[in-house]
Design a protein around this motif. Structure first.
Motif, PDB file in Angstrom:
ATOM      1  N   VAL A  23      -6.413  15.162  -8.254  1.00 21.03           N
ATOM      2  CA  VAL A  23      -5.862  14.540  -9.460  1.00 21.03           C
ATOM      3  C   VAL A  23      -4.439  14.086  -9.198  1.00 21.03           C
ATOM      4  O   VAL A  23      -4.049  12.975  -9.536  1.00 21.03           O
ATOM      5  CB  VAL A  23      -5.917  15.529 -10.647  1.00 21.03           C
ATOM      6  CG1 VAL A  23      -5.199  14.969 -11.860  1.00 21.03           C
ATOM      7  CG2 VAL A  23      -7.359  15.860 -10.981  1.00 21.03           C
ATOM      8  N   PHE A  24      -3.634  14.942  -8.557  1.00 16.44           N
ATOM      9  CA  PHE A  24      -2.255  14.603  -8.247  1.00 16.44           C
ATOM     10  C   PHE A  24      -2.195  13.402  -7.305  1.00 16.44           C
ATOM     11  O   PHE A  24      -1.421  12.477  -7.520  1.00 16.44           O
ATOM     12  CB  PHE A  24      -1.543  15.798  -7.622  1.00 16.44           C
ATOM     13  CG  PHE A  24      -0.152  15.492  -7.163  1.00 16.44           C
ATOM     14  CD1 PHE A  24       0.870  15.338  -8.076  1.00 16.44           C
ATOM     15  CD2 PHE A  24       0.135  15.349  -5.817  1.00 16.44           C
ATOM     16  CE1 PHE A  24       2.160  15.041  -7.653  1.00 16.44           C
ATOM     17  CE2 PHE A  24       1.409  15.058  -5.389  1.00 16.44           C
ATOM     18  CZ  PHE A  24       2.425  14.906  -6.302  1.00 16.44           C
ATOM     19  N   CYS A  25      -3.023  13.411  -6.264  1.00 16.41           N
ATOM     20  CA  CYS A  25      -3.016  12.308  -5.300  1.00 16.41           C
ATOM     21  C   CYS A  25      -3.450  11.005  -5.962  1.00 16.41           C
ATOM     22  O   CYS A  25      -2.894   9.947  -5.672  1.00 16.41           O
ATOM     23  CB  CYS A  25      -3.916  12.629  -4.115  1.00 16.41           C
ATOM     24  SG  CYS A  25      -3.257  13.933  -3.067  1.00 16.41           S
ATOM     25  N   CYS A  26      -4.426  11.054  -6.842  1.00 18.45           N
ATOM     26  CA  CYS A  26      -4.883   9.856  -7.546  1.00 18.45           C
ATOM     27  C   CYS A  26      -3.761   9.286  -8.395  1.00 18.45           C
ATOM     28  O   CYS A  26      -3.544   8.072  -8.413  1.00 18.45           O
ATOM     29  CB  CYS A  26      -6.095  10.199  -8.404  1.00 18.45           C
ATOM     30  SG  CYS A  26      -6.758   8.791  -9.307  1.00 18.45           S
ATOM     31  N   GLN A  27      -3.016  10.144  -9.085  1.00 22.97           N
ATOM     32  CA  GLN A  27      -1.899   9.671  -9.906  1.00 22.97           C
ATOM     33  C   GLN A  27      -0.824   9.043  -9.032  1.00 22.97           C
ATOM     34  O   GLN A  27      -0.230   8.038  -9.408  1.00 22.97           O
ATOM     35  CB  GLN A  27      -1.319  10.826 -10.717  1.00 22.97           C
ATOM     36  CG  GLN A  27      -2.241  11.301 -11.813  1.00 22.97           C
ATOM     37  CD  GLN A  27      -1.724  12.548 -12.511  1.00 22.97           C
ATOM     38  OE1 GLN A  27      -0.790  13.183 -12.059  1.00 22.97           O
ATOM     39  NE2 GLN A  27      -2.354  12.898 -13.612  1.00 22.97           N
ATOM     40  N   ILE A  32       1.986   4.183  -7.067  1.00 24.37           N
ATOM     41  CA  ILE A  32       2.418   3.322  -5.966  1.00 24.37           C
ATOM     42  C   ILE A  32       1.869   1.918  -6.146  1.00 24.37           C
ATOM     43  O   ILE A  32       2.571   0.929  -5.922  1.00 24.37           O
ATOM     44  CB  ILE A  32       1.993   3.925  -4.613  1.00 24.37           C
ATOM     45  CG1 ILE A  32       2.794   5.206  -4.354  1.00 24.37           C
ATOM     46  CG2 ILE A  32       2.181   2.933  -3.476  1.00 24.37           C
ATOM     47  CD1 ILE A  32       2.269   6.033  -3.202  1.00 24.37           C
ATOM     48  N   ALA A  33       0.620   1.797  -6.559  1.00 23.55           N
ATOM     49  CA  ALA A  33       0.016   0.479  -6.776  1.00 23.55           C
ATOM     50  C   ALA A  33       0.767  -0.280  -7.870  1.00 23.55           C
ATOM     51  O   ALA A  33       1.031  -1.483  -7.725  1.00 23.55           O
ATOM     52  CB  ALA A  33      -1.452   0.617  -7.140  1.00 23.55           C
ATOM     53  N   ASP A  34       1.134   0.403  -8.944  1.00 24.52           N
ATOM     54  CA  ASP A  34       1.907  -0.240 -10.011  1.00 24.52           C
ATOM     55  C   ASP A  34       3.268  -0.690  -9.504  1.00 24.52           C
ATOM     56  O   ASP A  34       3.747  -1.768  -9.843  1.00 24.52           O
ATOM     57  CB  ASP A  34       2.083   0.702 -11.202  1.00 24.52           C
ATOM     58  CG  ASP A  34       0.789   0.966 -11.939  1.00 24.52           C
ATOM     59  OD1 ASP A  34      -0.164   0.165 -11.774  1.00 24.52           O
ATOM     60  OD2 ASP A  34       0.722   1.976 -12.671  1.00 24.52           O
ATOM     61  N   PHE A  35       3.916   0.123  -8.682  1.00 21.62           N
ATOM     62  CA  PHE A  35       5.225  -0.222  -8.137  1.00 21.62           C
ATOM     63  C   PHE A  35       5.126  -1.449  -7.245  1.00 21.62           C
ATOM     64  O   PHE A  35       5.970  -2.342  -7.314  1.00 21.62           O
ATOM     65  CB  PHE A  35       5.804   0.958  -7.355  1.00 21.62           C
ATOM     66  CG  PHE A  35       7.111   0.636  -6.706  1.00 21.62           C
ATOM     67  CD1 PHE A  35       8.273   0.619  -7.439  1.00 21.62           C
ATOM     68  CD2 PHE A  35       7.168   0.333  -5.358  1.00 21.62           C
ATOM     69  CE1 PHE A  35       9.486   0.316  -6.843  1.00 21.62           C
ATOM     70  CE2 PHE A  35       8.369   0.021  -4.749  1.00 21.62           C
ATOM     71  CZ  PHE A  35       9.526   0.015  -5.501  1.00 21.62           C
ATOM     72  N   VAL A  36       4.112  -1.511  -6.407  1.00 20.41           N
ATOM     73  CA  VAL A  36       3.948  -2.655  -5.503  1.00 20.41           C
ATOM     74  C   VAL A  36       3.720  -3.933  -6.312  1.00 20.41           C
ATOM     75  O   VAL A  36       4.315  -4.974  -6.013  1.00 20.41           O
ATOM     76  CB  VAL A  36       2.791  -2.406  -4.512  1.00 20.41           C
ATOM     77  CG1 VAL A  36       2.430  -3.669  -3.757  1.00 20.41           C
ATOM     78  CG2 VAL A  36       3.160  -1.289  -3.554  1.00 20.41           C
ATOM     79  N   GLN A  37       2.881  -3.866  -7.345  1.00 25.08           N
ATOM     80  CA  GLN A  37       2.647  -5.045  -8.183  1.00 25.08           C
ATOM     81  C   GLN A  37       3.932  -5.489  -8.863  1.00 25.08           C
ATOM     82  O   GLN A  37       4.223  -6.681  -8.942  1.00 25.08           O
ATOM     83  CB  GLN A  37       1.572  -4.740  -9.228  1.00 25.08           C
ATOM     84  CG  GLN A  37       0.193  -4.605  -8.649  1.00 25.08           C
ATOM     85  CD  GLN A  37      -0.824  -4.175  -9.690  1.00 25.08           C
ATOM     86  OE1 GLN A  37      -0.495  -3.967 -10.851  1.00 25.08           O
ATOM     87  NE2 GLN A  37      -2.074  -4.035  -9.265  1.00 25.08           N
TER      88      GLN A  37
END
Length: 57
Positions: A23-27, A32-37
């Motif tokens: 769960v922690f890794c998924c979050q 990270i994906a949101d930051f890259v976008q």
């Protein structure tokens, strides 16, 4: 002579870590994906490369 994993305190901690880690890794991956976008939208990926890359002064 054997202890059930649920009766052993260290076993309870191991089970908690086992179930909480994905769960922690998924979050983290989603964050990270949101930051890259956001970085791409703000033009961070459109400029020349980073310092030390070929073509960058």
């Amino acid at each position: 002579m054997s202890l059930s994993l649920l009766q052993y305190p260290a076993g309870l901690i191991m089970l908690a870590i086992l179930f909480c880690t994905p769960v922690f890794c998924c979050q983290q991956v989603l964050g990270i994906a949101d930051f890259v976008q956001m970085n791409v939208r703000n033009g961070g990926a459109s400029g020349p490369g980073l310092v030390g890359e070929p073509g960058r002064q």
